[in-house]
Design a protein around this motif. Sequence first.
Motif, PDB file in Angstrom:
ATOM      1  N   ASN A   1     106.705  26.737  92.275  1.00  0.00           N
ATOM      2  CA  ASN A   1     107.668  28.390  91.008  1.00  0.00           C
ATOM      3  C   ASN A   1     106.366  27.509  89.489  1.00  0.00           C
ATOM      4  OD1 ASN A   1     108.714  29.417  93.336  1.00  0.00           O
ATOM      5  ND2 ASN A   1     110.565  28.654  92.633  1.00  0.00           N
ATOM      6  N   ARG A   2     106.745  26.588  89.014  1.00  0.00           N
ATOM      7  CA  ARG A   2     106.411  26.038  87.871  1.00  0.00           C
ATOM      8  C   ARG A   2     105.123  26.223  87.473  1.00  0.00           C
ATOM      9  NH1 ARG A   2     107.948  20.227  86.330  1.00  0.00           N
ATOM     10  NH2 ARG A   2     106.882  21.192  84.356  1.00  0.00           N
ATOM     11  N   MET A   3     104.089  25.962  88.571  1.00  0.00           N
ATOM     12  CA  MET A   3     102.711  25.568  88.934  1.00  0.00           C
ATOM     13  C   MET A   3     102.219  27.817  89.002  1.00  0.00           C
ATOM     14  SD  MET A   3      99.875  25.788  92.137  1.00  0.00           S
ATOM     15  CE  MET A   3     100.702  27.530  92.907  1.00  0.00           C
ATOM     16  N   ALA A   4     103.258  28.333  89.372  1.00  0.00           N
ATOM     17  CA  ALA A   4     103.337  30.114  89.509  1.00  0.00           C
ATOM     18  C   ALA A   4     102.327  30.325  88.144  1.00  0.00           C
ATOM     19  CB  ALA A   4     103.996  30.761  90.593  1.00  0.00           C
ATOM     20  N   ASP A   5     103.728  30.048  87.311  1.00  0.00           N
ATOM     21  CA  ASP A   5     104.237  30.268  85.593  1.00  0.00           C
ATOM     22  C   ASP A   5     103.617  29.827  85.011  1.00  0.00           C
ATOM     23  OD1 ASP A   5     107.013  31.709  87.339  1.00  0.00           O
ATOM     24  OD2 ASP A   5     107.991  29.319  86.069  1.00  0.00           O
ATOM     25  N   ARG A   6     103.028  28.985  85.051  1.00  0.00           N
ATOM     26  CA  ARG A   6     101.266  28.441  84.242  1.00  0.00           C
ATOM     27  C   ARG A   6     100.210  28.427  84.893  1.00  0.00           C
ATOM     28  NH1 ARG A   6     102.563  27.246  79.552  1.00  0.00           N
ATOM     29  NH2 ARG A   6     100.458  26.650  79.411  1.00  0.00           N
ATOM     30  N   LEU A   7     100.039  29.703  85.904  1.00  0.00           N
ATOM     31  CA  LEU A   7      99.581  29.924  87.126  1.00  0.00           C
ATOM     32  C   LEU A   7      99.027  31.891  85.638  1.00  0.00           C
ATOM     33  CD1 LEU A   7      99.015  29.211  90.192  1.00  0.00           C
ATOM     34  CD2 LEU A   7      96.792  29.000  87.390  1.00  0.00           C
ATOM     35  N   VAL A   8     100.525  32.634  86.064  1.00  0.00           N
ATOM     36  CA  VAL A   8     100.416  33.558  84.834  1.00  0.00           C
ATOM     37  C   VAL A   8     100.435  33.427  83.210  1.00  0.00           C
ATOM     38  CG1 VAL A   8     101.837  35.485  84.804  1.00  0.00           C
ATOM     39  CG2 VAL A   8     102.073  34.177  86.620  1.00  0.00           C
ATOM     40  N   VAL A   9     101.106  32.198  82.979  1.00  0.00           N
ATOM     41  CA  VAL A   9     100.814  32.500  81.788  1.00  0.00           C
ATOM     42  C   VAL A   9      99.360  31.753  80.731  1.00  0.00           C
ATOM     43  CG1 VAL A   9     101.328  30.736  79.441  1.00  0.00           C
ATOM     44  CG2 VAL A   9     102.603  31.535  80.806  1.00  0.00           C
ATOM     45  N   SER A  10      98.578  31.552  82.111  1.00  0.00           N
ATOM     46  CA  SER A  10      97.205  30.952  81.203  1.00  0.00           C
ATOM     47  C   SER A  10      96.173  31.963  81.908  1.00  0.00           C
ATOM     48  CB  SER A  10      96.747  29.422  82.334  1.00  0.00           C
ATOM     49  OG  SER A  10      97.883  28.499  82.039  1.00  0.00           O
ATOM     50  N   ARG A  11      96.667  32.596  82.749  1.00  0.00           N
ATOM     51  CA  ARG A  11      95.497  34.079  83.040  1.00  0.00           C
ATOM     52  C   ARG A  11      95.980  35.717  81.576  1.00  0.00           C
ATOM     53  NH1 ARG A  11      96.510  38.191  88.168  1.00  0.00           N
ATOM     54  NH2 ARG A  11      98.441  38.565  86.769  1.00  0.00           N
ATOM     55  N   THR A  12      97.131  35.293  81.200  1.00  0.00           N
ATOM     56  CA  THR A  12      97.643  36.602  80.499  1.00  0.00           C
ATOM     57  C   THR A  12      96.895  35.642  78.949  1.00  0.00           C
ATOM     58  OG1 THR A  12      99.664  36.974  81.505  1.00  0.00           O
ATOM     59  CG2 THR A  12      99.628  37.381  79.249  1.00  0.00           C
ATOM     60  N   ASP A  13      96.819  34.213  78.719  1.00  0.00           N
ATOM     61  CA  ASP A  13      96.347  33.832  77.701  1.00  0.00           C
ATOM     62  C   ASP A  13      94.561  34.075  77.570  1.00  0.00           C
ATOM     63  OD1 ASP A  13      96.678  31.973  74.656  1.00  0.00           O
ATOM     64  OD2 ASP A  13      95.994  30.467  76.041  1.00  0.00           O
ATOM     65  N   GLU A  14      94.151  33.877  78.366  1.00  0.00           N
ATOM     66  CA  GLU A  14      92.611  33.855  78.519  1.00  0.00           C
ATOM     67  C   GLU A  14      92.342  35.153  78.508  1.00  0.00           C
ATOM     68  OE1 GLU A  14      91.201  32.854  82.333  1.00  0.00           O
ATOM     69  OE2 GLU A  14      91.419  30.270  81.921  1.00  0.00           O
ATOM     70  N   ARG A  15      92.970  36.526  79.067  1.00  0.00           N
ATOM     71  CA  ARG A  15      92.803  37.706  78.742  1.00  0.00           C
ATOM     72  C   ARG A  15      93.796  38.226  77.569  1.00  0.00           C
ATOM     73  NH1 ARG A  15      94.817  41.356  84.926  1.00  0.00           N
ATOM     74  NH2 ARG A  15      92.811  39.864  85.593  1.00  0.00           N
TER      75      ARG A  15
END
Length: 464
Positions: free
Chosen positions: A196-210
Amino acid sequence: MATIIALVFLIPLGLAWQDAVRGEVLADAAQRSATVQGALAVSRDPKVVQKVLGTIGDDPTRRPVVHGLDTGGIVRASDEDVERAKERGAPIVVPVSDGVVRLEPVPLGPEIGVVEVFVPNSELDRGSGGRWLALVAIALGLVVASVVVVDRIAARAVTSARELVQAAVAVGDGDLDVRVQPSGPRELAEAGWAFNRMADRLVVSRTDERELVADLSHRLRTPLTVLRLDADALDSDDTSVGFFTEAELDRRRTIRRIRQAIVTLEGEIDVLINTTRKSVAAQEAGPGMCDASEVVRDRMVFWAALASDQNRTYQVLGAQLRIPVAVPRAELAAALDAVLGNVFRYTPQGTAFEVAVSRRDGYVAIRVDDAGPGIANPDRALRRGASDQGSTGLGLDIAHRVARQANGSVSIARARLGGASVVMLLADPDATPKQVSRFGLVGRLARERDSATRRWPRPRGRQE
């Protein structure tokens, strides 16, 4: 495995239980032999001894026998076993056809006699069937209980592992909204939390990149606007009417190519922003600090040159004092450029504007007013990605996001110059915010919270 463990423990337990029963029976035989020895110590008369033997047991076939003395009874031990007991001088147990006999040497005057006590197999194996049946029942119960417990534990572990695998496959397919409910053994539960923490970080990272791509792309609009305005100020690129020298034709064609390249570049930036603008705002890192007045003075050096080229009059108010804000310098400069870029992009050349910095009621206000046509729909203008002018709709959103980072807000009102007034309110890090007042500078925040739609009856409007 459970069966093996049960057998390992229960078989030695059954054997030990059987040995305990055998020991009790032989102890009883030793007690009867001691009774005979006591009688022999009193009298060696066979009749007296026979009377004593008659009191030991009711069954004549099990009465003790004294070898070396005529006391009657059934003799089961062989002569060799009797002699061996005499030679050894200690009790021995000898197996016979239907049980065992205990042979214990006793003194009979100058000679040595042997007391024989018979123990049948029925007493040696007394209760053995029930014992082993009970142990087998215990073993079966343990096996069944262990199978049920292991099955339940394994089912939980398998279910947790299956859910984790399905969630991992879903994330691998691009669905970053999938989460798991940590359950099962401790290791699998920890793996679920880590997933779950990994998925949250992926969401944040993808949003941050976009968001980074969208915002950096929008920042390119500032120099691009300057290029477009400079290109518009050049001579006509029309080569279809009139007579021109070869040099003049080359110059006009060059101007046309420059304008076409600028249009193409604007289109590419629009496409780049539009492909990334749907992501939600990423979590911001801890805010930095900068001087709002210094940022305003620095950016106005750039915009002043462009304003001079377009015959725009402008004023900068309140930027002479140091006013710190909890926003990184680059972020505040990008937000100010986005608002000023809207003025230059959506108001006619020669339109006046004003930039003011003030500090009051626990907030720092950066206000940009213009004398243009205004904004027809302020609420829509503040929504990310919404635009009525064919643009990306990210300009005011950049300012809004920077303001939120500093616990502030962005509001749009009517400027005293007649056009739009865009105000960025930033929390003053050196003062405790006070109760919002309906009047003055901070009242803009309250008026924004009222969600009152402001519309001005203008034929044209601008929005970014």
